[in-house]
Motif scaffolding. Structure first.
Motif, PDB file in Angstrom:
ATOM      1  N   LEU A  68      13.171  19.519   1.562  1.00 46.17           N
ATOM      2  CA  LEU A  68      11.329  18.862   1.766  1.00 46.17           C
ATOM      3  C   LEU A  68      12.286  17.367   2.229  1.00 46.17           C
ATOM      4  O   LEU A  68      12.297  17.005   0.281  1.00 46.17           O
ATOM      5  N   HIS A  69      11.460  16.941   2.969  1.00 45.84           N
ATOM      6  CA  HIS A  69      11.482  15.144   2.565  1.00 45.84           C
ATOM      7  C   HIS A  69      10.649  14.476   3.825  1.00 45.84           C
ATOM      8  O   HIS A  69       9.676  15.474   4.184  1.00 45.84           O
ATOM      9  N   TRP A  70       9.847  13.516   2.538  1.00 47.83           N
ATOM     10  CA  TRP A  70       8.646  12.930   2.969  1.00 47.83           C
ATOM     11  C   TRP A  70       8.824  11.230   2.414  1.00 47.83           C
ATOM     12  O   TRP A  70       9.089  11.550   1.383  1.00 47.83           O
ATOM     13  N   GLU A  71       8.485  10.430   3.626  1.00 48.81           N
ATOM     14  CA  GLU A  71       8.783   9.018   2.921  1.00 48.81           C
ATOM     15  C   GLU A  71       7.033   8.305   3.754  1.00 48.81           C
ATOM     16  O   GLU A  71       5.868   9.477   3.734  1.00 48.81           O
ATOM     17  N   GLY A  72       6.872   7.010   2.992  1.00 46.98           N
ATOM     18  CA  GLY A  72       5.913   6.143   3.818  1.00 46.98           C
ATOM     19  C   GLY A  72       5.793   5.176   2.332  1.00 46.98           C
ATOM     20  O   GLY A  72       6.449   4.646   2.221  1.00 46.98           O
ATOM     21  N   SER A  73       4.740   3.926   3.017  1.00 44.64           N
ATOM     22  CA  SER A  73       4.605   2.976   2.210  1.00 44.64           C
ATOM     23  C   SER A  73       3.011   2.427   2.301  1.00 44.64           C
ATOM     24  O   SER A  73       1.874   3.688   3.336  1.00 44.64           O
ATOM     25  N   SER A  74       2.733   1.669   1.847  1.00 45.30           N
ATOM     26  CA  SER A  74       1.726   1.687   1.108  1.00 45.30           C
ATOM     27  C   SER A  74       1.596  -0.042   1.037  1.00 45.30           C
ATOM     28  O   SER A  74       2.245  -0.543   0.093  1.00 45.30           O
ATOM     29  N   LYS A  75       0.683  -0.580   1.143  1.00 44.45           N
ATOM     30  CA  LYS A  75      -0.148  -2.401   0.729  1.00 44.45           C
ATOM     31  C   LYS A  75      -0.277  -2.217  -0.631  1.00 44.45           C
ATOM     32  O   LYS A  75      -1.528  -1.506  -0.953  1.00 44.45           O
ATOM     33  N   VAL A  76       0.296  -2.879  -1.990  1.00 48.54           N
ATOM     34  CA  VAL A  76      -0.010  -2.950  -3.061  1.00 48.54           C
ATOM     35  C   VAL A  76      -0.433  -3.931  -3.595  1.00 48.54           C
ATOM     36  O   VAL A  76      -0.460  -4.948  -2.919  1.00 48.54           O
ATOM     37  N   GLN A  77      -2.039  -4.054  -3.583  1.00 51.41           N
ATOM     38  CA  GLN A  77      -2.142  -5.150  -4.635  1.00 51.41           C
ATOM     39  C   GLN A  77      -2.820  -5.208  -6.309  1.00 51.41           C
ATOM     40  O   GLN A  77      -3.327  -4.156  -6.689  1.00 51.41           O
ATOM     41  N   VAL A  78      -2.231  -6.470  -6.876  1.00 51.50           N
ATOM     42  CA  VAL A  78      -2.452  -6.070  -8.433  1.00 51.50           C
ATOM     43  C   VAL A  78      -3.077  -7.169  -8.448  1.00 51.50           C
ATOM     44  O   VAL A  78      -3.574  -8.147  -8.728  1.00 51.50           O
ATOM     45  N   MET A 111      -6.489  -8.442 -11.576  1.00 50.81           N
ATOM     46  CA  MET A 111      -6.303  -8.902 -12.767  1.00 50.81           C
ATOM     47  C   MET A 111      -8.382  -8.655 -13.036  1.00 50.81           C
ATOM     48  O   MET A 111      -8.966  -8.563 -12.139  1.00 50.81           O
ATOM     49  N   GLU A 112      -8.611  -8.880 -14.034  1.00 47.92           N
ATOM     50  CA  GLU A 112     -10.003  -8.671 -14.685  1.00 47.92           C
ATOM     51  C   GLU A 112     -10.738 -10.021 -14.171  1.00 47.92           C
ATOM     52  O   GLU A 112     -10.567 -10.834 -14.440  1.00 47.92           O
ATOM     53  N   GLY A 113     -11.750  -9.459 -13.757  1.00 48.67           N
ATOM     54  CA  GLY A 113     -12.644 -10.696 -12.893  1.00 48.67           C
ATOM     55  C   GLY A 113     -12.400 -10.602 -11.462  1.00 48.67           C
ATOM     56  O   GLY A 113     -12.801 -12.020 -10.694  1.00 48.67           O
ATOM     57  N   GLY A 114     -11.827  -9.806 -11.060  1.00 46.41           N
ATOM     58  CA  GLY A 114     -10.523 -10.011  -9.456  1.00 46.41           C
ATOM     59  C   GLY A 114     -10.068 -11.400  -8.713  1.00 46.41           C
ATOM     60  O   GLY A 114      -9.493 -10.852  -8.249  1.00 46.41           O
ATOM     61  N   LYS A 115      -9.312 -11.448  -9.480  1.00 42.72           N
ATOM     62  CA  LYS A 115      -8.109 -12.442  -9.052  1.00 42.72           C
ATOM     63  C   LYS A 115      -6.865 -11.319  -8.965  1.00 42.72           C
ATOM     64  O   LYS A 115      -6.284 -10.934  -9.646  1.00 42.72           O
ATOM     65  N   VAL A 116      -5.730 -11.407  -7.536  1.00 40.92           N
ATOM     66  CA  VAL A 116      -4.681 -10.771  -7.287  1.00 40.92           C
ATOM     67  C   VAL A 116      -4.327 -11.843  -7.709  1.00 40.92           C
ATOM     68  O   VAL A 116      -3.500 -13.175  -7.228  1.00 40.92           O
ATOM     69  N   ALA A 117      -3.840 -10.603  -8.644  1.00 46.77           N
ATOM     70  CA  ALA A 117      -2.470 -11.297  -9.388  1.00 46.77           C
ATOM     71  C   ALA A 117      -0.352 -11.085  -8.628  1.00 46.77           C
ATOM     72  O   ALA A 117      -0.262 -11.837  -8.570  1.00 46.77           O
ATOM     73  N   ALA A 118      -1.341 -10.352  -7.332  1.00 50.46           N
ATOM     74  CA  ALA A 118       0.280  -8.971  -7.226  1.00 50.46           C
ATOM     75  C   ALA A 118       0.414  -8.603  -5.573  1.00 50.46           C
ATOM     76  O   ALA A 118      -0.675  -7.700  -5.696  1.00 50.46           O
ATOM     77  N   SER A 119       1.007  -9.004  -4.495  1.00 50.29           N
ATOM     78  CA  SER A 119       0.577  -8.084  -3.443  1.00 50.29           C
ATOM     79  C   SER A 119       1.972  -8.308  -2.722  1.00 50.29           C
ATOM     80  O   SER A 119       2.037  -8.850  -2.716  1.00 50.29           O
ATOM     81  N   GLY A 120       1.896  -7.104  -1.702  1.00 49.71           N
ATOM     82  CA  GLY A 120       2.711  -6.785  -0.892  1.00 49.71           C
ATOM     83  C   GLY A 120       2.798  -5.146  -0.695  1.00 49.71           C
ATOM     84  O   GLY A 120       1.651  -4.340  -0.377  1.00 49.71           O
ATOM     85  N   THR A 121       3.878  -4.908  -0.590  1.00 51.83           N
ATOM     86  CA  THR A 121       4.622  -3.761   0.310  1.00 51.83           C
ATOM     87  C   THR A 121       5.292  -2.767  -0.367  1.00 51.83           C
ATOM     88  O   THR A 121       6.311  -3.057  -1.285  1.00 51.83           O
ATOM     89  N   LEU A 122       4.518  -1.551  -1.143  1.00 53.92           N
ATOM     90  CA  LEU A 122       5.144  -0.832  -1.201  1.00 53.92           C
ATOM     91  C   LEU A 122       5.696   0.696  -0.502  1.00 53.92           C
ATOM     92  O   LEU A 122       5.244   0.972  -0.018  1.00 53.92           O
ATOM     93  N   LYS A 123       7.445   0.650  -0.582  1.00 55.14           N
ATOM     94  CA  LYS A 123       8.119   2.254   0.186  1.00 55.14           C
ATOM     95  C   LYS A 123       8.020   3.542  -1.012  1.00 55.14           C
ATOM     96  O   LYS A 123       9.022   3.135  -2.329  1.00 55.14           O
ATOM     97  N   TYR A 124       8.300   4.531  -0.447  1.00 50.12           N
ATOM     98  CA  TYR A 124       8.269   5.334  -1.351  1.00 50.12           C
ATOM     99  C   TYR A 124       8.897   6.795  -0.173  1.00 50.12           C
ATOM    100  O   TYR A 124       8.683   6.666   1.031  1.00 50.12           O
ATOM    101  N   GLN A 125      10.335   7.152  -0.642  1.00 50.38           N
ATOM    102  CA  GLN A 125      10.586   9.108  -0.281  1.00 50.38           C
ATOM    103  C   GLN A 125      10.640   9.439  -1.816  1.00 50.38           C
ATOM    104  O   GLN A 125      11.060   9.391  -2.393  1.00 50.38           O
TER     105      GLN A 125
END
Length: 227
Positions: free
Chosen positions: A136-146, A148-162
């Motif tokens: 069995l094989h499955w894969e996908g991708s997600s937009k990821v955001q990190v 921080m406390e207080g709501g500041k976005v420290a990092a964002s991008g795309t994560l791919k997995y399989q």
């Protein structure tokens, strides 16, 4: 279900994030007393019912101070109804937020003290229960955001997995024997290596992860599975 990354061991590009989201601190924290017990009839293929508890230790270590994983039950994460699972022990603290339905298991994000990581669309961590088989094989991708406390976005991008199911076999861990699927997970992202690139874990239906992607082995659980 424990995955993505099941226990915290993430590498980050930014030193500040590494300090918050890096490996478990060496501090020794005794796990809480386990008081909940759940009957096998109440445990699903992907166990997530409130009150389930698992303990893990790193492969090759003596069965000493463990990591403790607990299912906390229904909650709200980023405005959505989800189920929470929390890891504690050895200075670690992390909570995952997932949905379980006919299509499998989806991870919407996780939190650590002062940090929230979101995934959109949710990460498909596991397939439909009837889909499991060698090959069995499955894969996908997600937009990821990190965030921080207080709501500041420290990092964002795309994560791919399989994922690839490589084998199904019987394994013995301590005094217990499990029938597991051997799965390899590969991950890439453009935010500095949010997760290790390649890992292998062992999943047992109605039990959970017997070996986590971080090479932690199951030492105990507070429920039994009908044979």
């Amino acid at each position: 279900m424990l995955r993505a990354s099941f226990f915290p061991g993430h590498g980050w590009l930014l030193l500040g994030l590494a300090a918050l989201l890096g490996s478990c601190a060496p501090q020794q924290v005794a796990p809480g007393t386990v008081t909940a017990n759940t009957s096998a009839s109440g445990v699903s293929f992907y166990p997530y019912q409130t009150g389930l508890v698992w303990t893990y230790v790193p492969e090759g270590e003596a069965n000493a101070t463990p990591y403790v994983l607990r299912t906390l039950g229904p909650t709200i994460f980023q405005g959505q109804n989800v189920y929470a699972t929390q890891l504690t022990g050895r200075g670690a603290e992390q909570t995952w937020f997932r949905n379980y339905d006919a299509s499998g298991v989806k991870l919407l994000g996780f939190t650590k003290p002062g940090v929230t990581v979101t995934l959109d669309p949710a990460w498909q961590e596991a397939p439909a229960t009837t889909a499991w088989k060698v090959g069995l094989h499955w894969e996908g991708s997600s937009k990821v955001q990190v965030i921080m406390e207080g709501g500041k976005v420290a990092a964002s991008g795309t994560l791919k997995y399989q994922y690839d199911v490589q084998d199904q076999r019987q394994v013995k861990v301590g005094s217990a024997t499990y029938n597991v699927f051997v799965v390899t997970r590969q991950i890439s992202d453009d935010v500095g290596g949010l997760f290790p690139a390649a890992q292998q874990y062992w999943f047992a239906p109605f039990v959970g992860d017997v070996r986590t992607p971080e090479a932690l082995l199951l030492t105990a659980k507070n429920f039994e599975v009908k044979r």
